[in-house]
Design an enzyme around this catalytic site. Structure first.
Site, PDB file in Angstrom:
ATOM      1  CG  MET A 161     -18.126 -21.113  39.751  1.00 40.87           C
ATOM      2  SD  MET A 161     -18.412 -21.102  41.544  1.00 40.87           S
ATOM      3  CE  MET A 161     -18.373 -22.882  41.849  1.00 40.87           C
ATOM      4  CG  LEU A 162     -19.882 -23.532  33.502  1.00 42.74           C
ATOM      5  CD1 LEU A 162     -21.372 -23.278  33.673  1.00 42.74           C
ATOM      6  CD2 LEU A 162     -19.479 -23.401  32.042  1.00 42.74           C
ATOM      7  CB  ILE A 163     -20.546 -26.796  38.161  1.00 44.21           C
ATOM      8  CG1 ILE A 163     -19.755 -26.183  39.325  1.00 44.21           C
ATOM      9  CG2 ILE A 163     -20.522 -28.317  38.233  1.00 44.21           C
ATOM     10  CD1 ILE A 163     -18.325 -26.642  39.437  1.00 44.21           C
ATOM     11  N   GLY A 180     -22.526 -31.108  44.869  1.00 47.35           N
ATOM     12  CA  GLY A 180     -21.723 -30.403  45.854  1.00 47.35           C
ATOM     13  C   GLY A 180     -20.359 -29.961  45.350  1.00 47.35           C
ATOM     14  CD  GLU A 193     -17.084  -8.803  36.418  1.00 51.52           C
ATOM     15  OE1 GLU A 193     -17.329  -8.038  35.480  1.00 51.52           O
ATOM     16  OE2 GLU A 193     -16.290  -9.743  36.349  1.00 51.52           O
ATOM     17  CD  GLN A 232     -25.271 -27.544  36.433  1.00 54.19           C
ATOM     18  OE1 GLN A 232     -26.486 -27.689  36.476  1.00 54.19           O
ATOM     19  NE2 GLN A 232     -24.695 -26.652  35.626  1.00 54.19           N
ATOM     20  N   GLY A 236     -19.622 -27.467  43.323  1.00 56.53           N
ATOM     21  CA  GLY A 236     -19.466 -26.010  43.335  1.00 56.53           C
ATOM     22  C   GLY A 236     -18.986 -25.512  44.686  1.00 56.53           C
TER      23      GLY A 236
END
Length: 446
Positions: free
Chosen positions: A263-265, A273, A298, A270, A275
């Site tokens: 997962m990446l924002i 909110g 994971e 960033q 994410g």
């Protein structure tokens, strides 16, 4: 990228050849402005001035217009570069080196622009080939010509449409008014997604530890893509903001167990909110599928685990089984059952949520109540030690082995070790949980 390890019970990089060694690796500048050596008016081997911090050298930018290409305020830095430039994070052989990676905001059409004021004389040593090191991590067809990138930018951004199907839309209030975001779902079987993934996944090398690329020939990968939707010249456009990738494991007899892999924002998006919305949407997507047994994660980083805890707490707080009254008691079978059935949440995570909500219900100004909560965490942390002790006792190890040798083999049988480890584990849990509680309280105030 290989699929996550196929381990279903929640309770329970390959290194290539050696990197070239340079003497200047011993004298990596502490910052661009000052180094230990310069403060001492020393320059060992005459090479330190040719060493560039790769994090400082790199600039990443999402551009919507040609004018954006010159706007330095839009640039952001990678968090890490060691996966490309080595553990020392040094690029050797240049002065005033700049490595600019520009992406079309939505299309992610990529430009690599490398500039420097001076390159080392090859008779002294050979400068590192920056593009050669980067090319395996950049999408096919990346550009190195600023003019060619500029010429095609408007057309690329105007025609870009996100791959997959839109599954969620929401608005975020900003100083300039409400901003619209959309989330799309696509699979690795989608040829449009395959092409976009090659561009999108380059970001993970700069922001995710031990990252590796997805094997797009594996059909079990799913992607949840977050875009800002905006208007340019009166027409809708999209800007890529982040993604979640999941891998769907088979589960006997006819089920699947999705696991969140990455997962990446992106940094410009960033602290807004986003994410929370993206992860909640990902979980909700699978909660609506009867063939899904549960959704796991994971090897979550501490930051991701806090986000997951926050999202799951918000969801569980809506269930009567996780009411303030019920979480004051022990984690129950009813909680485990409802979390599994309605939220596709495993026992371990549901129990963790219960502990966090239990802390949320405590009066933090009441020393006795907080001491009681810490005792509760210590009891939970000591469960594994108790199981080890019971097994050792059942097998007769406490009778047949010398105490010193037994403790050496199984440290948790030592009372001193047990007390220390339990206290440390309880303290660690509290520090993690209180951050989630504080965010829940802030969210309630908003």
């Amino acid at each position: 990228m290989e699929p996550p390890s196929e381990v279903y019970d929640e309770e329970g990089s390959e290194v290539g050849g050696e990197e070239p060694f340079y003497l200047f690796e011993l004298v990596k500048p502490e910052s661009k402005e000052a180094t230990v050596w310069s403060s001492l008016n020393m320059n060992p081997y005459g090479l330190a001035s040719w060493a560039t911090d790769s994090v400082e050298a790199m600039n990443i930018k999402l551009v919507r217009t040609v004018q954006d290409m010159q706007d330095s305020d839009l640039s952001f830095k990678p968090e890490m570069t060691y996966q490309v430039f080595g553990q020392k994070e040094i690029i050797a052989g240049y002065k005033d080196l700049k490595v600019d990676l520009l992406y079309g905001a939505g299309s992610l059409k990529t430009l690599l622009n490398i500039t420097y004021s001076k390159k080392v004389d090859p008779d002294l040593f050979e400068a590192e080939n920056v593009e050669e090191k980067l090319k395996d991590y950049l999408p096919k067809g990346y550009l190195t010509s600023v003019d060619n990138f500029s010429i095609g930018l408007k057309e690329e951004e105007d025609k870009f449409q996100p791959p997959g199907d839109k599954i969620h839309e929401f608005k975020v209030e900003t100083e300039d008014g409400d901003q619209t975001y959309e989330i799309y779902h696509a699979t690795s079987q989608d040829t449009k997604m395959q092409a976009y993934c090659e561009r999108m996944q380059t970001f993970i090398m700069w922001y995710i530890e031990a990252a590796s690329f997805v094997d797009l020939e594996d059909t079990k990968w799913n992607f949840f893509l977050l875009f800002e939707k905006y208007k340019h010249d009166g027409k809708p456009r999209f800007a890529f903001a982040g993604f979640v990738s999941t891998y769907e494991f088979y589960c006997y007899p006819d089920n699947i167990r999705p696991r969140v892999s990455q997962m990446l924002i992106l940094p410009p998006f960033q602290k807004a909110g986003l994410g929370v919305e993206l992860l909640t949407t990902t979980f909700n997507f699978y909660r609506g599928k009867p063939e899904v047994t549960d959704v796991s994660v994971e090897s979550p980083s501490p930051e991701f685990q806090r986000l997951r805890d926050f999202v799951d707490c918000l969801t569980c707080m809506k269930l009567p089984e996780f009411s303030a009254k019920n979480v004051k008691k022990r984690f129950s079978k009813e909680m485990e059952k409802i979390a599994k059935q309605k939220l596709k949440m495993g026992k371990k995570q549901a129990q963790r949520v219960c502990f966090i909500l239990k802390l949320k219900g405590c009066n933090q100004e009441d020393e006795d109540e907080m001491e009681g909560y810490m005792d509760f965490l210590k009891q939970e942390a000591d469960k594994q030690n108790r199981r080890v002790h019971e097994r050792a006792e059942k097998k007769g190890l406490l009778r047949v082995m010398e105490r010193a040798k037994l403790v050496e083999a199984i440290p948790s049988l030592s009372p001193e070790y047990r007390i220390s480890s339990v206290a440390q584990a309880a303290k660690g849990m509290f520090e993690q949980f209180i951050k989630v509680v504080n965010r829940l309280d802030r969210d309630a105030e908003d």
